[in-house]
Design a protein around this motif. Structure first.
Motif: not given
Length: 437
Positions: A50-79
């Motif tokens: 049942r263990a989700n190792w991919d999720n564990a790896i993602t959480l571990a990488s988040d502990s020493w790194s940061h992520k930049v979100h580039v987000t597009r709202a599909n309804s308006t196209g605003e980024v």
């Protein structure tokens, strides 16, 4: 020695060797059987499945790194562009990361030839080296893609959501938005957020350069902006650590002050009445028999959440523990010193003060200082329940499952706090009772 004696001696030797062989075989067999029982009782196989190792790896990488979100709202196209997806980490108007380009078609270069393009009509194209181009289009709440039936493990696709995980970043496409996560090492905006004039300035510029903010000096302004950083909340964390230490301090020393007079009532040398001794000892058993976490839950229902509730929980549990150890120390005091004080005409309280306390003081102080160090760790967990201290902030960060770099930051501070309390406890012990003691 007769033949009968030799036969009897040989029989005893054979029995001894047989017992040793049985013990040598039986103990490892019992240990193995115990581990087999644990394997099935705790469902180790099912847990691993049942263990989700991919999720564990993602959480571990988040502990020493940061992520930049580039987000597009599909309804308006605003980024929009934001670090960790937080409003406080949003790039100022007119600015964006240098790895994002284009106007009508926004191109996100994740590195390693991994390219994401925001196309018109709510379409998204993802170029993955070695696989090809993946296209997806949002139509209301539905997602249509060019993915066939043979979908690789690093793509999770349904008609409502598509998630693509690559070595360079992640892409998530839903009906409402398309989001790209680009990872970088380090804790971004740890010192200054975008709204601070000191963001992007080097240490040399702050210390020796020209004045950056016309209203403040460089050092004063930089320290103030770092202290009140809205993303990392250094000032709130410092206050929370102070609450945690205060809980441990009040609980430990409050318990010691309550336990010392009660310990005299539980010690045979100072309380000849058996009923009083037995009642006091049962009180100690009751207080220390209930764990501090249980006392925390009970007191939180009675007094509400807060640091004081945590301090009372520690006080109750440690009163029982201190009472037992203090009473045992009092049982072992030397009567000669007490008799010497009595010979001067001292009253009972004076005999206790000058004949008993000096003998047990090293043991008492050693126990109190050790528990102060231990309760600093316990106060972190108790604070998560009572709503106070660094434990509450740690629990909130874990529950969000988003800001795991903050979790790593809080854990680091907790370890440093415990190390400093260990040092302080050892230093104070050496000053009060000597290094040998």
């Amino acid at each position: 020695m007769s033949a009968a004696d030799l036969s009897l001696l040989k029989s005893h030797a054979d029995d001894s060797f047989t017992r040793k062989r049985l013990v040598a075989f039986g103990i490892p067999a019992l240990i193995l059987a115990y581990f087999v029982y644990i394997f099935f009782a705790f469902d180790i196989a099912g847990l691993a499945k049942r263990a989700n190792w991919d999720n564990a790896i993602t959480l571990a990488s988040d502990s020493w790194s940061h992520k930049v979100h580039v987000t597009r709202a599909n309804s308006t196209g605003e980024v929009s562009y934001a670090i960790e997806g937080e409003r406080k980490g949003t790039y100022p108007n007119g600015t964006r990361p240098d790895w994002v380009s284009g106007t009508d078609v926004i191109t996100v270069d994740l590195g390693g030839d991994h390219i994401v393009r925001f196309l018109p009509d709510q379409r998204t194209a993802v170029d993955v080296p070695g696989y090809g181009q993946i296209t997806a289009q949002a139509e209301g709440r539905q997602i249509t893609t060019n993915l066939g039936d043979n979908i690789p493990d690093w793509i999770n696709a349904s008609d409502r959501r598509v998630s693509i995980t690559t070595p360079e970043g992640r892409i998530t496409i839903t009906g409402s938005k398309t989001e790209v996560f680009n990872y970088f090492a380090g804790w971004e905006l740890f010192w200054f957020t975008f709204d601070s004039p000191y963001h992007g300035a080097s240490l040399g510029q702050i210390l020796f350069g020209a004045q950056i903010d016309v209203d403040r000096g460089n050092i004063t302004g930089a320290v103030a902006d770092w202290w009140k950083n809205p993303m990392w909340r250094h000032n709130e964390i410092a206050w929370a650590i102070g609450e945690t230490i205060l809980m441990a301090f009040l609980g430990t020393f409050g318990a010691a002050m309550l336990a010392l007079p009660l310990a005299f009532m539980a010690a045979r040398k100072f309380t000849p009445i058996m009923v009083i001794r037995a009642a006091t000892r049962r009180l100690f058993d009751f207080l220390r028999g209930v764990d501090a976490l249980i006392w925390t839950v009970v007191l939180a229902r009675a007094f509400g959440p807060g640091p004081l509730t945590g301090a009372l929980a520690i006080l109750l549990t440690d009163t029982g523990t201190f009472g037992k150890t203090f009473s045992e120390a009092l049982e072992n005091v030397d009567d000669k010193q007490i008799d010497g004080v009595r010979s001067t005409g001292a009253k009972p309280l004076q005999r206790y003060r000058f004949g008993v306390i000096p003998q047990v003081a090293p043991v008492l102080l050693s126990q109190i200082l050790y528990f102060l160090e231990s309760n600093t760790r316990s106060a972190t967990i108790i604070g998560a329940i009572t709503g106070g201290g660094i434990g509450l902030m740690l629990t909130q960060a874990i529950q969000t499952q988003k800001d795991w770099e903050e979790v790593a930051y809080y854990i680091t501070l907790i370890v440093i706090m415990v190390m400093l309390m260990d040092w302080f406890s050892g230093w104070l012990r050496s000053k009060l009772i000597g290094r040998k003691a």
